[in-house]
Scaffold this motif. Structure first.
Motif, PDB file in Angstrom:
ATOM      1  N   GLY A  88      22.664 -17.365   0.096  1.00 37.37           N
ATOM      2  CA  GLY A  88      23.078 -16.343   1.230  1.00 37.37           C
ATOM      3  C   GLY A  88      22.023 -15.191   1.457  1.00 37.37           C
ATOM      4  N   SER A  89      22.595 -14.477   2.289  1.00 36.63           N
ATOM      5  CA  SER A  89      21.528 -13.646   2.950  1.00 36.63           C
ATOM      6  C   SER A  89      22.151 -12.272   3.370  1.00 36.63           C
ATOM      7  N   SER A  90      21.170 -11.203   3.766  1.00 31.54           N
ATOM      8  CA  SER A  90      21.814  -9.934   4.335  1.00 31.54           C
ATOM      9  C   SER A  90      21.233  -9.681   5.648  1.00 31.54           C
ATOM     10  N   PRO A  91      21.836  -8.809   6.285  1.00 28.06           N
ATOM     11  CA  PRO A  91      21.186  -8.537   7.783  1.00 28.06           C
ATOM     12  C   PRO A  91      19.690  -8.209   7.750  1.00 28.06           C
ATOM     13  N   GLU A  92      19.111  -8.382   8.804  1.00 26.23           N
ATOM     14  CA  GLU A  92      17.649  -7.968   8.851  1.00 26.23           C
ATOM     15  C   GLU A  92      17.329  -6.491   8.634  1.00 26.23           C
ATOM     16  N   ASP A  93      18.255  -5.472   9.273  1.00 24.76           N
ATOM     17  CA  ASP A  93      18.180  -4.109   9.225  1.00 24.76           C
ATOM     18  C   ASP A  93      18.097  -3.498   7.665  1.00 24.76           C
ATOM     19  N   GLY A  94      19.040  -4.434   6.603  1.00 17.46           N
ATOM     20  CA  GLY A  94      18.902  -3.971   5.514  1.00 17.46           C
ATOM     21  C   GLY A  94      19.958  -2.723   5.198  1.00 17.46           C
ATOM     22  N   GLN A  95      20.573  -2.206   5.939  1.00 14.43           N
ATOM     23  CA  GLN A  95      21.366  -1.201   5.922  1.00 14.43           C
ATOM     24  C   GLN A  95      22.673  -1.716   5.070  1.00 14.43           C
ATOM     25  N   PRO A  96      23.019  -0.943   4.098  1.00 18.88           N
ATOM     26  CA  PRO A  96      24.312  -1.189   3.454  1.00 18.88           C
ATOM     27  C   PRO A  96      25.449  -1.003   4.211  1.00 18.88           C
ATOM     28  N   GLY A  97      26.609  -1.946   4.046  1.00 13.04           N
ATOM     29  CA  GLY A  97      27.729  -2.143   4.620  1.00 13.04           C
ATOM     30  C   GLY A  97      27.529  -2.536   6.152  1.00 13.04           C
TER      31      GLY A  97
ATOM     32  N   GLY B 286      27.138  -5.743   6.546  1.00 13.32           N
ATOM     33  CA  GLY B 286      27.533  -7.394   6.622  1.00 13.32           C
ATOM     34  C   GLY B 286      26.401  -8.216   6.065  1.00 13.32           C
ATOM     35  N   GLY B 287      26.744  -9.305   5.772  1.00 14.75           N
ATOM     36  CA  GLY B 287      25.971 -10.343   5.172  1.00 14.75           C
ATOM     37  C   GLY B 287      26.748 -11.770   5.168  1.00 14.75           C
ATOM     38  N   SER B 288      26.042 -12.721   4.504  1.00 16.10           N
ATOM     39  CA  SER B 288      26.586 -13.912   4.389  1.00 16.10           C
ATOM     40  C   SER B 288      26.349 -14.485   2.779  1.00 16.10           C
ATOM     41  N   GLY B 289      27.409 -15.335   2.583  1.00 20.43           N
ATOM     42  CA  GLY B 289      27.498 -15.735   1.215  1.00 20.43           C
ATOM     43  C   GLY B 289      27.036 -17.403   0.953  1.00 20.43           C
ATOM     44  N   GLY B 290      27.260 -17.980  -0.074  1.00 19.44           N
ATOM     45  CA  GLY B 290      27.081 -19.554  -0.286  1.00 19.44           C
ATOM     46  C   GLY B 290      27.970 -19.827  -1.131  1.00 19.44           C
ATOM     47  N   GLY B 291      27.855 -21.104  -1.529  1.00 20.95           N
ATOM     48  CA  GLY B 291      28.909 -21.967  -2.243  1.00 20.95           C
ATOM     49  C   GLY B 291      27.930 -23.209  -2.826  1.00 20.95           C
ATOM     50  N   GLY B 292      29.057 -23.883  -3.460  1.00 19.77           N
ATOM     51  CA  GLY B 292      28.256 -25.191  -4.164  1.00 19.77           C
ATOM     52  C   GLY B 292      29.457 -26.272  -4.582  1.00 19.77           C
ATOM     53  N   GLY B 293      28.778 -27.361  -5.017  1.00 19.55           N
ATOM     54  CA  GLY B 293      29.942 -28.319  -5.294  1.00 19.55           C
ATOM     55  C   GLY B 293      29.060 -29.420  -6.068  1.00 19.55           C
TER      56      GLY B 293
END
Length: 115
Positions: free
Chosen positions: A45-54, A56-63
């Motif tokens: 996953g990753s977080s937004p470039e500005d690095g400000q809390p709250g 947003g961001g994205s997650g990941g998964g697997g299988g």
């Protein structure tokens, strides 16, 4: 996120041969060792470039999957022999048979067009 990923790595460090070849099992006086193809994958996953809390961001998964290929069992000579899981072997060979068939079809078309 880094801690989560490192815990996943630690969890799956020993996956491999120990998962592909199961522990020996005694069935009806015969010792067998199950064999399988084991595959798995994970995303990050990753977080937004500005690095400000709250913000947003994205997650990941697997299988993953496990394909039971067959067992190793003692043969009549006393040595270990592989006994395939016929259904799984046929299903696993289907893409190969299709690819070979399409290749032969392409070769035949090429030969016919050059006549």
């Amino acid at each position: 996120m880094s801690e989560s990923f490192s815990s996943l790595v630690d969890t799956f460090k020993n996956v491999g041969v120990s998962r592909a070849y199961g522990p020996a099992v005694n069935i009806a006086g015969e010792e067998i060792v199950p064999v399988a193809v084991v595959s798995f994958g994970f995303g990050g996953g990753s977080s937004p470039e500005d690095g400000q809390p709250g913000s947003g961001g994205s997650g990941g998964g697997g299988g993953g999957f496990v394909l039971p290929l067959g067992v190793y069992a003692k043969g009549s000579s006393g040595g270990m022999t592989f006994r395939p899981n016929t259904v799984v072997v046929l299903v696993a060979l289907a893409p190969l048979v299709c690819a070979v068939g399409m290749s032969i079809r392409g070769i035949l078309r090429t030969v016919r067009s050059h006549r």
